[in-house]
Write a protein that holds these residues in place. Structure first.
Motif, PDB file in Angstrom:
ATOM      1  N   ALA A   1      31.425  44.284  12.242  1.00 45.09           N
ATOM      2  CA  ALA A   1      32.135  43.071  11.831  1.00 45.09           C
ATOM      3  C   ALA A   1      32.517  43.137  10.346  1.00 45.09           C
ATOM      4  CB  ALA A   1      31.272  41.844  12.099  1.00 45.09           C
ATOM      5  N   ARG A   2      31.587  43.593   9.488  1.00 47.77           N
ATOM      6  CA  ARG A   2      31.883  43.719   8.063  1.00 47.77           C
ATOM      7  C   ARG A   2      32.981  44.741   7.828  1.00 47.77           C
ATOM      8  NH1 ARG A   2      27.227  45.020   4.220  1.00 47.77           N
ATOM      9  NH2 ARG A   2      28.802  44.343   2.705  1.00 47.77           N
ATOM     10  N   ALA A   3      32.913  45.862   8.535  1.00 50.85           N
ATOM     11  CA  ALA A   3      33.941  46.885   8.392  1.00 50.85           C
ATOM     12  C   ALA A   3      35.303  46.358   8.843  1.00 50.85           C
ATOM     13  CB  ALA A   3      33.553  48.123   9.205  1.00 50.85           C
ATOM     14  N   TYR A   4      35.305  45.621   9.942  1.00 54.51           N
ATOM     15  CA  TYR A   4      36.566  45.097  10.461  1.00 54.51           C
ATOM     16  C   TYR A   4      37.213  44.138   9.461  1.00 54.51           C
ATOM     17  CZ  TYR A   4      39.877  42.613  13.429  1.00 54.51           C
ATOM     18  OH  TYR A   4      41.008  42.045  13.929  1.00 54.51           O
ATOM     19  N   ARG A   5      36.412  43.253   8.854  1.00 54.22           N
ATOM     20  CA  ARG A   5      36.965  42.307   7.883  1.00 54.22           C
ATOM     21  C   ARG A   5      37.566  43.033   6.678  1.00 54.22           C
ATOM     22  NH1 ARG A   5      32.248  39.288   9.295  1.00 54.22           N
ATOM     23  NH2 ARG A   5      31.131  40.148   7.492  1.00 54.22           N
ATOM     24  N   ALA A   6      36.827  44.034   6.172  1.00 55.21           N
ATOM     25  CA  ALA A   6      37.318  44.772   5.009  1.00 55.21           C
ATOM     26  C   ALA A   6      38.574  45.560   5.340  1.00 55.21           C
ATOM     27  CB  ALA A   6      36.224  45.709   4.494  1.00 55.21           C
ATOM     28  N   LEU A   7      38.586  46.204   6.497  1.00 57.37           N
ATOM     29  CA  LEU A   7      39.742  47.012   6.887  1.00 57.37           C
ATOM     30  C   LEU A   7      40.955  46.146   7.184  1.00 57.37           C
ATOM     31  CD1 LEU A   7      37.780  49.458   9.191  1.00 57.37           C
ATOM     32  CD2 LEU A   7      39.030  50.136   7.133  1.00 57.37           C
ATOM     33  N   ARG A   8      40.732  44.994   7.816  1.00 56.99           N
ATOM     34  CA  ARG A   8      41.854  44.120   8.167  1.00 56.99           C
ATOM     35  C   ARG A   8      42.549  43.595   6.914  1.00 56.99           C
ATOM     36  NH1 ARG A   8      40.355  38.880  11.494  1.00 56.99           N
ATOM     37  NH2 ARG A   8      39.367  38.488   9.466  1.00 56.99           N
ATOM     38  N   GLU A   9      41.777  43.331   5.855  1.00 58.45           N
ATOM     39  CA  GLU A   9      42.364  42.847   4.605  1.00 58.45           C
ATOM     40  C   GLU A   9      43.101  43.954   3.860  1.00 58.45           C
ATOM     41  OE1 GLU A   9      39.254  41.138   2.332  1.00 58.45           O
ATOM     42  OE2 GLU A   9      38.846  39.512   3.766  1.00 58.45           O
ATOM     43  N   ALA A  10      42.545  45.175   3.904  1.00 59.15           N
ATOM     44  CA  ALA A  10      43.111  46.263   3.103  1.00 59.15           C
ATOM     45  C   ALA A  10      44.194  47.047   3.836  1.00 59.15           C
ATOM     46  CB  ALA A  10      42.001  47.206   2.656  1.00 59.15           C
ATOM     47  N   VAL A  11      43.937  47.383   5.095  1.00 54.40           N
ATOM     48  CA  VAL A  11      44.889  48.200   5.880  1.00 54.40           C
ATOM     49  C   VAL A  11      45.013  47.610   7.279  1.00 54.40           C
ATOM     50  CG1 VAL A  11      44.723  50.402   4.663  1.00 54.40           C
ATOM     51  CG2 VAL A  11      42.935  49.776   6.268  1.00 54.40           C
ATOM     52  N   PRO A  12      45.669  46.449   7.424  1.00 54.90           N
ATOM     53  CA  PRO A  12      45.681  45.743   8.711  1.00 54.90           C
ATOM     54  C   PRO A  12      46.300  46.528   9.859  1.00 54.90           C
ATOM     55  CG  PRO A  12      47.267  44.797   7.159  1.00 54.90           C
ATOM     56  CD  PRO A  12      46.411  45.723   6.376  1.00 54.90           C
ATOM     57  N   GLU A  13      47.138  47.508   9.558  1.00 57.73           N
ATOM     58  CA  GLU A  13      47.774  48.291  10.612  1.00 57.73           C
ATOM     59  C   GLU A  13      47.158  49.674  10.761  1.00 57.73           C
ATOM     60  OE1 GLU A  13      49.960  46.906  12.616  1.00 57.73           O
ATOM     61  OE2 GLU A  13      49.772  45.074  11.426  1.00 57.73           O
ATOM     62  N   GLY A  14      46.023  49.894  10.109  1.00 58.74           N
ATOM     63  CA  GLY A  14      45.422  51.221  10.129  1.00 58.74           C
ATOM     64  C   GLY A  14      44.742  51.557  11.444  1.00 58.74           C
ATOM     65  N   GLU A  15      44.573  52.846  11.675  1.00 58.29           N
ATOM     66  CA  GLU A  15      43.936  53.315  12.896  1.00 58.29           C
ATOM     67  C   GLU A  15      42.481  52.879  12.978  1.00 58.29           C
ATOM     68  OE1 GLU A  15      42.847  57.593  15.084  1.00 58.29           O
ATOM     69  OE2 GLU A  15      44.108  57.540  13.286  1.00 58.29           O
ATOM     70  N   LEU A  16      41.794  52.887  11.833  1.00 55.63           N
ATOM     71  CA  LEU A  16      40.374  52.563  11.855  1.00 55.63           C
ATOM     72  C   LEU A  16      40.127  51.081  12.117  1.00 55.63           C
ATOM     73  CD1 LEU A  16      37.597  53.799  11.648  1.00 55.63           C
ATOM     74  CD2 LEU A  16      37.662  53.477   9.170  1.00 55.63           C
ATOM     75  N   VAL A  17      41.023  50.199  11.664  1.00 50.79           N
ATOM     76  CA  VAL A  17      40.824  48.778  11.939  1.00 50.79           C
ATOM     77  C   VAL A  17      40.973  48.505  13.431  1.00 50.79           C
ATOM     78  CG1 VAL A  17      43.228  48.025  11.585  1.00 50.79           C
ATOM     79  CG2 VAL A  17      41.351  46.445  11.130  1.00 50.79           C
ATOM     80  N   ARG A  18      41.886  49.206  14.072  1.00 51.67           N
ATOM     81  CA  ARG A  18      42.014  49.074  15.535  1.00 51.67           C
ATOM     82  C   ARG A  18      40.779  49.633  16.229  1.00 51.67           C
ATOM     83  NH1 ARG A  18      47.325  50.593  14.097  1.00 51.67           N
ATOM     84  NH2 ARG A  18      46.912  52.778  14.594  1.00 51.67           N
ATOM     85  N   GLY A  19      40.247  50.738  15.692  1.00 56.64           N
ATOM     86  CA  GLY A  19      39.028  51.302  16.260  1.00 56.64           C
ATOM     87  C   GLY A  19      37.837  50.381  16.096  1.00 56.64           C
ATOM     88  N   ALA A  20      37.741  49.703  14.941  1.00 44.95           N
ATOM     89  CA  ALA A  20      36.644  48.768  14.710  1.00 44.95           C
ATOM     90  C   ALA A  20      36.720  47.606  15.700  1.00 44.95           C
ATOM     91  CB  ALA A  20      36.702  48.247  13.279  1.00 44.95           C
ATOM     92  N   GLU A  21      37.915  47.122  15.958  1.00 43.38           N
ATOM     93  CA  GLU A  21      38.072  46.035  16.929  1.00 43.38           C
ATOM     94  C   GLU A  21      37.660  46.494  18.322  1.00 43.38           C
ATOM     95  OE1 GLU A  21      41.427  42.785  18.395  1.00 43.38           O
ATOM     96  OE2 GLU A  21      42.042  44.575  17.287  1.00 43.38           O
ATOM     97  N   GLN A  22      38.050  47.702  18.683  1.00 47.63           N
ATOM     98  CA  GLN A  22      37.719  48.235  19.998  1.00 47.63           C
ATOM     99  C   GLN A  22      36.210  48.391  20.167  1.00 47.63           C
ATOM    100  OE1 GLN A  22      38.745  52.391  20.604  1.00 47.63           O
ATOM    101  NE2 GLN A  22      39.216  52.017  22.755  1.00 47.63           N
ATOM    102  N   VAL A  23      35.549  48.996  19.195  1.00 46.05           N
ATOM    103  CA  VAL A  23      34.107  49.185  19.277  1.00 46.05           C
ATOM    104  C   VAL A  23      33.387  47.838  19.270  1.00 46.05           C
ATOM    105  CG1 VAL A  23      32.076  50.110  18.073  1.00 46.05           C
ATOM    106  CG2 VAL A  23      34.151  51.484  18.253  1.00 46.05           C
ATOM    107  N   GLY A  24      33.841  46.910  18.421  1.00 50.42           N
ATOM    108  CA  GLY A  24      33.215  45.594  18.347  1.00 50.42           C
ATOM    109  C   GLY A  24      33.292  44.837  19.652  1.00 50.42           C
ATOM    110  N   ARG A  25      34.433  44.888  20.311  1.00 50.77           N
ATOM    111  CA  ARG A  25      34.585  44.192  21.595  1.00 50.77           C
ATOM    112  C   ARG A  25      33.672  44.797  22.652  1.00 50.77           C
ATOM    113  NH1 ARG A  25      38.830  40.698  22.143  1.00 50.77           N
ATOM    114  NH2 ARG A  25      40.387  40.676  20.469  1.00 50.77           N
ATOM    115  N   TRP A  26      33.530  46.119  22.636  1.00 48.92           N
ATOM    116  CA  TRP A  26      32.658  46.779  23.611  1.00 48.92           C
ATOM    117  C   TRP A  26      31.201  46.378  23.382  1.00 48.92           C
ATOM    118  CZ3 TRP A  26      29.277  51.263  23.056  1.00 48.92           C
ATOM    119  CH2 TRP A  26      28.822  51.757  24.287  1.00 48.92           C
ATOM    120  N   LEU A  27      30.755  46.355  22.139  1.00 45.71           N
ATOM    121  CA  LEU A  27      29.370  45.998  21.841  1.00 45.71           C
ATOM    122  C   LEU A  27      29.064  44.557  22.227  1.00 45.71           C
ATOM    123  CD1 LEU A  27      28.842  47.673  18.336  1.00 45.71           C
ATOM    124  CD2 LEU A  27      28.099  48.525  20.573  1.00 45.71           C
ATOM    125  N   GLU A  28      30.041  43.688  22.140  1.00 47.30           N
ATOM    126  CA  GLU A  28      29.823  42.280  22.481  1.00 47.30           C
ATOM    127  C   GLU A  28      29.528  42.081  23.969  1.00 47.30           C
ATOM    128  OE1 GLU A  28      29.506  39.566  20.725  1.00 47.30           O
ATOM    129  OE2 GLU A  28      29.786  40.587  18.805  1.00 47.30           O
TER     130      GLU A  28
END
Length: 311
Positions: free
Chosen positions: A215-242
């Motif tokens: 969640a912390r990584a996603y917030r930081a990445l979304r603010e800095a590089v909202p279209e980046g590959e890693l922010v999409r990956g963070a969302e994907q992993v976060g949804r799976w863990l939930e």
């Protein structure tokens, strides 16, 4: 090839990494809870402490899959779901990660269909077999709408996004040595006496910590590089863990990649810690440093991935 560890065993694990979730027994409703409790009592834990890998059980799963292939006409997926699981015991609590082989086979078939050339796909899994498997999956989905895999698999690399739930303190490196733990399946058949124990590298962390980090990584990445590959990956992993019980364990296992990387590279590998450093730099506003760390990490794993084309 340099820095390749050779393990003398009847089955060599494939070059794959695994991201697993082990749920406590409380996460399972009856009668499934009683079944897993009985299974654990009969088979015992695959790992009885945090620093112990489940590599012997991984080999057992691989042997079972190969036995299915040689015992009958190959099928697109198993006829019925596996009743096996990886079992960990930590601080007296029993955690279960079902193999869910049939569900994972459906997913692998989808990946094959998306990435393989049509000629190769038709040869490996004829269209009639694929159609039957897909129809079977749709029927199964209707009966199990909330089903999800406890195990994600990646061939030839560890995706950078998989390091997000972990910190350097979660890293566990088990050097190669003489032992029987990684050859347990072979020894059940009278094989493997005196075989060298392969190295193992894995990360293990509580679900609550994994979710916080992602969640912390996603917030930081979304603010800095909202279209980046890693922010999409963070969302994907976060949804799976939930999808899992909040008191679960999350494990990233390098699996068969340990044989590809070799002992020196395994010992030096600090991928999760490096990603943490990059995210700290990003939160501090040092985008240049964050991009440098991410770039080096990505390039290093792409070099590993490129080995799949090596002769």
């Amino acid at each position: 090839m340099q820095d390749v560890t050779v393990v003398r065993t009847s089955v060599q694990p494939p070059y794959t990494a695994h991201l697993r979730v082990y749920e406590p027994l409380a996460a399972y409703s009856e009668p499934e809870r009683a079944r897993w409790q009985a299974y654990a009592a009969e088979h015992g834990p695959d790992a009885a402490e945090a620093a112990q890998p489940v590599a012997a059980a991984v080999l057992a799963e691989q042997r079972e899959a190969l036995a299915e292939l040689v015992a009958r006409t190959p099928r697109a997926l198993p006829e019925r779901e596996s009743e096996r699981a990886y079992v960990r015991v930590l601080d007296g609590v029993l955690y279960v990660c079902p193999w869910a082989t049939r569900l994972r086979s459906w997913q692998a078939l989808e990946e094959l269909r998306a990435g393989a050339p049509v000629a190769l796909l038709d040869t490996a899994v004829p269209p009639v077999a694929r159609a039957a498997a897909e129809a079977d999956r749709e029927r199964w989905r209707a009966e199990h709408p909330d089903a999800r895999p406890w195990i994600l698999t990646s061939r030839w690399e560890v995706p950078v996004r998989w390091f997000l739930p972990f910190g350097e303190e979660d890293r566990c490196f088990v050097p190669a040595g003489e032992g029987k733990d990684l050859a347990a399946g072979a020894q059940e058949e009278g094989e493997g006496e005196g075989e060298a124990r392969a190295a193992a590298l894995f990360y293990l962390t509580p679900m609550a910590q994994a979710r916080r980090r992602v969640a912390r990584a996603y917030r930081a990445l979304r603010e800095a590089v909202p279209e980046g590959e890693l922010v999409r990956g963070a969302e994907q992993v976060g949804r799976w863990l939930e999808e899992f019980h909040p008191r679960s364990l999350v494990e990233l296992d390098y699996g068969g990649l340990v044989h590809l990387l070799g002992p020196e590279r395994l010992l030096a590998d600090r991928s999760a810690g490096e990603l943490e450093e990059g995210l700290r730099a990003l939160r501090a506003g040092d985008t240049v440093e964050a991009l440098r760390v991410y770039g080096e990490l990505t390039v290093r794993w792409r070099r590993v991935l490129a080995l799949r084309y090596a002769n």
